[in-house]
Design a protein around this motif. Structure first.
Motif, PDB file in Angstrom:
ATOM      1  N   ASN A 264     -66.085 -63.806 -49.280  1.00 49.26           N
ATOM      2  CA  ASN A 264     -65.508 -63.494 -47.975  1.00 49.26           C
ATOM      3  C   ASN A 264     -66.494 -63.508 -46.812  1.00 49.26           C
ATOM      4  OD1 ASN A 264     -66.650 -60.945 -48.863  1.00 49.26           O
ATOM      5  ND2 ASN A 264     -65.619 -60.080 -47.099  1.00 49.26           N
TER       6      ASN A 264
ATOM      7  N   THR B 236     -59.277 -57.307 -43.012  1.00 49.64           N
ATOM      8  CA  THR B 236     -59.232 -58.652 -43.582  1.00 49.64           C
ATOM      9  C   THR B 236     -59.581 -59.754 -42.590  1.00 49.64           C
ATOM     10  OG1 THR B 236     -56.861 -58.907 -43.138  1.00 49.64           O
ATOM     11  CG2 THR B 236     -57.499 -58.014 -45.299  1.00 49.64           C
TER      12      THR B 236
ATOM     13  N   THR C  69     -60.744 -66.767 -45.629  1.00 44.53           N
ATOM     14  CA  THR C  69     -60.391 -67.144 -46.993  1.00 44.53           C
ATOM     15  C   THR C  69     -58.935 -67.549 -47.155  1.00 44.53           C
ATOM     16  OG1 THR C  69     -60.158 -64.799 -47.515  1.00 44.53           O
ATOM     17  CG2 THR C  69     -62.234 -65.854 -48.123  1.00 44.53           C
TER      18      THR C  69
ATOM     19  N   ILE D 150     -60.483 -59.629 -48.421  1.00 54.39           N
ATOM     20  CA  ILE D 150     -59.872 -60.951 -48.553  1.00 54.39           C
ATOM     21  C   ILE D 150     -58.369 -60.795 -48.376  1.00 54.39           C
ATOM     22  CG2 ILE D 150     -59.469 -62.895 -50.095  1.00 54.39           C
ATOM     23  CD1 ILE D 150     -62.181 -62.259 -51.406  1.00 54.39           C
TER      24      ILE D 150
ATOM     25  N   TYR E 163     -54.094 -67.159 -52.143  1.00 57.16           N
ATOM     26  CA  TYR E 163     -55.453 -67.365 -52.627  1.00 57.16           C
ATOM     27  C   TYR E 163     -55.681 -66.816 -54.033  1.00 57.16           C
ATOM     28  CZ  TYR E 163     -60.517 -67.052 -52.865  1.00 57.16           C
ATOM     29  OH  TYR E 163     -61.811 -67.173 -53.260  1.00 57.16           O
TER      30      TYR E 163
END
Length: 177
Positions: free
Chosen positions: A68, A113, A124, A156, A174
């Motif tokens: 990250n 995030t 990400t 993330i 992800y």
């Protein structure tokens, strides 16, 4: 998993400084790319040999992954800027980065995030960046890694997080890729 015994490695990614003396563990958490090998832990071939030897004894190898953020350019106003030696494919792609600022409210999921935690924050949710990271993970698996621990995983974004910077609104996201 191969066995009940586990070996957790520090991050095996190339990091911003080639320091080998003293206890500077934090350097390992400032990667500059998603390639295997660094001056502290050894080369890609060293990692392959480590996995091979561990597996002889039924020991599974878990790799600590920094996905990250990257190493920063320094303190102060350089804290959220990538280090000079960050891989240019990553550094020069504006879509790979979140806003260059730090979290102000740790209870705000969006900030946690989307903003930095003292280092330049990678986006990400960007699929092209995800592909680079997944390539790194697959490379580690091809050399013998059995699993991964994601450093700062709470930073993330998930596919269902609001304002995920382009994160898919449906589908696995992800973590499931």
């Amino acid at each position: 998993m191969r066995g009940t015994s586990l070996l957790l490695t520090s991050p095996i990614q190339t990091n911003k400084e080639g320091v080998t003396e003293g206890s500077k563990w934090w350097i390992l958490y400032q990667p500059i790319n998603f390639n295997i090998g660094n001056s502290q832990l050894g080369s890609r071939e060293d990692f392959r040999q480590l996995c091979q030897e561990a597996h002889k004894y039924g020991i599974s190898v878990i790799v600590d992954v920094v996905a990250n953020h990257t190493g920063n350019a320094g303190g102060g106003n350089q804290q959220y800027q990538p280090a000079h030696n960050v891989d240019l494919v990553i550094k020069n792609n504006g879509y790979f980065w979140h806003e260059a600022r730090g979290v102000e409210n740790w209870n705000d999921r969006w900030q946690v995030t989307q903003w930095g935690i003292g280092l330049p924050d990678l986006n990400t949710s960007n699929q092209e960046l995800q592909d680079i990271i997944i390539g790194f993970l697959n490379d580690a698996i091809s050399l013998g890694a059995d699993g991964f621990r994601f450093d700062a995983a709470k930073h993330i974004e998930l596919s269902n997080d609001p304002g995920g910077g382009g994160a898919p609104t449906s589908g696995p996201g992800y973590w499931a890729r």
